[in-house]
Motif scaffolding. Structure first.
Motif, short mmCIF file in Angstrom:
data_model
loop_
_atom_site.label_atom_id
_atom_site.label_comp_id
_atom_site.label_asym_id
_atom_site.label_seq_id
_atom_site.Cartn_x
_atom_site.Cartn_y
_atom_site.Cartn_z
N SER A 1 0.82 -1.21 0.00
CA SER A 1 0.00 0.00 0.00
C SER A 1 0.86 1.26 0.00
O SER A 1 0.42 2.32 -0.44
N PHE B 1 3.39 1.64 -1.85
CA PHE B 1 3.84 1.82 -3.23
C PHE B 1 2.66 2.06 -4.17
O PHE B 1 2.69 1.70 -5.34
N GLY B 2 1.60 2.68 -3.69
CA GLY B 2 0.41 2.92 -4.51
C GLY B 2 0.66 3.86 -5.67
O GLY B 2 -0.03 3.81 -6.69
N GLN B 3 1.65 4.72 -5.59
CA GLN B 3 1.90 5.71 -6.62
C GLN B 3 2.99 5.29 -7.61
O GLN B 3 3.23 5.99 -8.59
N VAL B 4 3.62 4.15 -7.38
CA VAL B 4 4.67 3.66 -8.29
C VAL B 4 3.99 3.13 -9.56
O VAL B 4 2.99 2.40 -9.47
N GLY C 1 1.76 0.22 -8.66
CA GLY C 1 0.55 0.92 -8.25
C GLY C 1 -0.72 0.29 -8.78
O GLY C 1 -1.71 0.14 -8.06
N HIS C 2 -0.71 -0.09 -10.05
CA HIS C 2 -1.90 -0.71 -10.66
C HIS C 2 -2.21 -2.05 -9.98
O HIS C 2 -3.37 -2.35 -9.69
N VAL D 1 -1.35 -2.96 -6.91
CA VAL D 1 -1.79 -2.69 -5.54
C VAL D 1 -3.24 -2.24 -5.53
O VAL D 1 -4.03 -2.68 -4.69
N GLU D 2 -3.60 -1.38 -6.45
CA GLU D 2 -4.98 -0.90 -6.51
C GLU D 2 -5.94 -2.04 -6.83
O GLU D 2 -7.03 -2.11 -6.27
N LYS E 1 -6.34 -4.07 -3.63
CA LYS E 1 -7.18 -3.35 -2.69
C LYS E 1 -8.65 -3.42 -3.10
O LYS E 1 -9.54 -3.65 -2.27
#
Length: 94
Positions: A70, A72-75, A79-80, A82-83, A86
């Motif tokens: 979570s 590394f949500g913007q990496v 990020g994709h 992780v999203e 979630k």
């Protein structure tokens, strides 16, 4: 006596020695039978606790991994992923 040589006289056992040895073997067997119950109970409890520890450890490990992901949500590539994880966890049927 030098290394590798045998003693000149062999040990002679009397019938009383064999009787004593037989009694000791019977006592040892009886003792092992009593200890076997304790051994099985101890092994069972040890197995239960090992399994429980493994489940708790895996739960903590997965929670830490999800928490780290979570962060590394913007990496871009992570990020994709992780999203989507979630989203899947939030929308799963209960």
């Amino acid at each position: 006596m030098k290394l590798g040589t045998r003693p000149k006289q062999s040990a002679r056992f009397t019938p009383q020695d064999y009787t004593r040895l037989g009694k000791q073997v019977v006592e040892l067997y009886a003792e092992l039978q009593l200890n076997r119950k304790v051994l099985y109970r101890t092994s069972f409890i040890k197995g239960i606790l090992s399994g429980l520890g493994g489940v708790i450890g895996a739960t903590i490990g997965v929670a830490l991994l999800l928490w780290l992901l979570s962060l590394f949500g913007q990496v871009p590539f992570i990020g994709h992923f992780v999203e989507s994880v979630k989203h899947t966890l939030q929308n799963r049927p209960k």
